[in-house]
Design an enzyme around this catalytic site. Structure first.
Site, PDB file in Angstrom:
ATOM      1  N   TYR A 140      -7.914  -7.514   2.670  1.00 17.29           N
ATOM      2  CA  TYR A 140      -7.954  -6.637   3.844  1.00 17.29           C
ATOM      3  C   TYR A 140      -9.090  -7.003   4.793  1.00 17.29           C
ATOM      4  O   TYR A 140      -9.016  -6.745   5.979  1.00 17.29           O
ATOM      5  CB  TYR A 140      -8.132  -5.176   3.418  1.00 17.29           C
ATOM      6  N   LYS A 191      -3.888 -11.069 -10.665  1.00 12.69           N
ATOM      7  CA  LYS A 191      -2.887 -12.142 -10.666  1.00 12.69           C
ATOM      8  C   LYS A 191      -3.639 -13.405 -11.057  1.00 12.69           C
ATOM      9  O   LYS A 191      -3.665 -14.410 -10.327  1.00 12.69           O
ATOM     10  CB  LYS A 191      -2.220 -12.231  -9.281  1.00 12.69           C
ATOM     11  N   ASP A 223       2.517  -8.132 -11.133  1.00 16.66           N
ATOM     12  CA  ASP A 223       3.985  -8.017 -11.131  1.00 16.66           C
ATOM     13  C   ASP A 223       4.449  -7.239 -12.361  1.00 16.66           C
ATOM     14  O   ASP A 223       5.303  -6.340 -12.274  1.00 16.66           O
ATOM     15  CB  ASP A 223       4.658  -9.399 -11.027  1.00 16.66           C
ATOM     16  N   ASP A 247      -3.074  -0.743  -3.041  1.00 18.55           N
ATOM     17  CA  ASP A 247      -2.264  -0.143  -1.973  1.00 18.55           C
ATOM     18  C   ASP A 247      -0.808  -0.063  -2.424  1.00 18.55           C
ATOM     19  O   ASP A 247      -0.152   0.971  -2.322  1.00 18.55           O
ATOM     20  CB  ASP A 247      -2.387  -1.005  -0.707  1.00 18.55           C
ATOM     21  N   ASP A 251       1.486   3.474  -4.031  1.00 17.09           N
ATOM     22  CA  ASP A 251       2.735   3.993  -3.447  1.00 17.09           C
ATOM     23  C   ASP A 251       3.801   4.088  -4.532  1.00 17.09           C
ATOM     24  O   ASP A 251       4.561   5.055  -4.607  1.00 17.09           O
ATOM     25  CB  ASP A 251       3.244   3.077  -2.328  1.00 17.09           C
TER      26      ASP A 251
END
Ligand code: IPM
Ligand code: MG
Length: 356
Positions: A140, A191, A223, A247, A251
């Site tokens: 970000y 990751k 993942d 983020d 959600d």
């Protein structure tokens, strides 16, 4: 001493949902909660008024306040603006200027809403998960970033994922400390099989975990974590992860609780000062219709009372009141199901105040 709260309603449904949380906070004044609310502009609303999504005045107010209550930013109207003045920049700016690096996103399923989730009730019932998202670093904010034109005339977009050990350690400590007050389990999400930056993340978390021998640390690729969240979410206690992975996963986790309209969040600095906001966005498609769910914002106010204002009794009362209105069968559109009573944003806020 009277605590100052900066209220930044923002765009879309922001003003509607913030108004309900303000009702709830104000209702405590008669019970001795000493707070003073100040209002500031942020996001698209601030851009329209001042040309900046984070005017100096707002930043100053936020810095001087003891805590910040934020609605949401963004909307179709500002999508074509240059990225440097888009509403989202206001939110990212305040997070980074105030060093609010620790974003706590609890995904708690109220039993009354087990049927509202798109997942089977047995998969989600009893869910109580805390996502700890790093909020002021990672892709970000990483440099260099931009869109450039190559020699052949083709455009290329690029961003940088970067984390220092110190940044990983400080968010790691927050996660481990929180886990100690819960089930003492931390799952660090990365990751590391592909990205060096998160290979360092994994190594650093592992080293840090030696200071927390009483907490169990596990690692998961992002993942797989996304898949596990919908397959068997109750396996998690605390998840700690990077800005962007957090983020996305938050959600995803929100739908486990029935609706993204239910999830509050706290963004804290090193000293526990914080900004409190629902994790959902400005929902421009339903703005101004008095149908948005104000509970995530009301629950964010509860987090503010607990984490920054040191008023856990008032926080408990809000959380109990939310449970009570759900018991009463009151539902905004996003959590409505057959046999329940459908209410507006303002009616839901009034019902929570009545239930306090
Ligand atoms: C969130 C939001 C923000 C983010 C946007 C509005 C910039 O999605 O708080 O999760 O990406 O952090
Ligand atoms: Mg988000």
């Amino acid at each position: 001493m009277t605590k100052k709260i900066a209220v930044l309603a923002g765009d879309g449904i922001g003003p509607e949902i913030v108004a309900e949380a303000v009702k709830v906070l104000n209702a405590f004044k008669q019970d001795g909660l000493a707070i003073e609310l100040e209002y500031g502009l942020i996001g698209g609303a601030a851009y329209d008024e001042t040309g900046s999504p984070l005017p100096d005045e707002t930043l100053q107010m936020a810095k001087e306040a003891d805590a910040i209550l934020l609605g949401a930013v963004g909307g179709y109207k500002w999508e074509a603006l240059d990225i440097s003045v888009r509403p989202e920049k206001g939110l990212l700016g305040i997070r980074s200027q105030l060093n609010l690096f620790a974003n706590l996103r609890p995904a708690l399923l109220y039993p009354q809403l087990a049927d509202a989730s798109t997942l089977k009730p047995e998969v989600v019932s009893g869910l109580d998960l805390m996502i700890v998202r790093e909020l002021t670093g990672g892709i970000y904010f990483g440099q260099p970033r931009g869109i450039r034109t190559l020699d052949n005339g083709e455009k290329e977009g690029y961003n940088t994922l970067v984390y220092r050990e110190s940044e990983i350690n400080r968010i790691g400590r927050v996660a481990f400390d929180i886990a100690r007050k819960r089930q003492s389990r931390v799952c660090s999400v990365d990751k590391a099989n592909v990205l060096e930056c998160t290979e360092l993340w994994r190594e650093t978390m592992t080293t840090l975990s030696k200071d927390y021998a009483d907490v169990e640390l596990s690692h998961m690729y992002v993942d797989n974590a996304a898949m596990q969240l919908v397959r068997a979410p109750k396996q998690f206690d605390v998840m700690v992860t990077t800005n962007m992975f957090g983020d996305i996963l938050s959600d995803c986790a929100s739908m486990l609780t029935g609706s993204i309209g239910m999830l509050p969040s706290a963004s804290l600095d090193e000293n526990g000062k914080g900004m409190y906001e629902p994790i959902h966005g400005s929902a421009p498609d339903i703005a101004g219709q008095n149908i948005a769910n104000p509970l995530a914002t009301i629950l964010s106010a509860a987090m503010m009372l607990r984490y920054t204002l040191d008023q856990p009794a008032f926080a408990d009362r809000i959380e109990a009141a939310v449970s009570k209105v759900l018991d009463q069968g009151l539902r905004t559109a996003d959590i409505f199901s057959a046999g329940m009573t459908r209410v507006t944003t303002a009616e839901m806020g009034d019902a929570v105040v009545a239930a306090l």
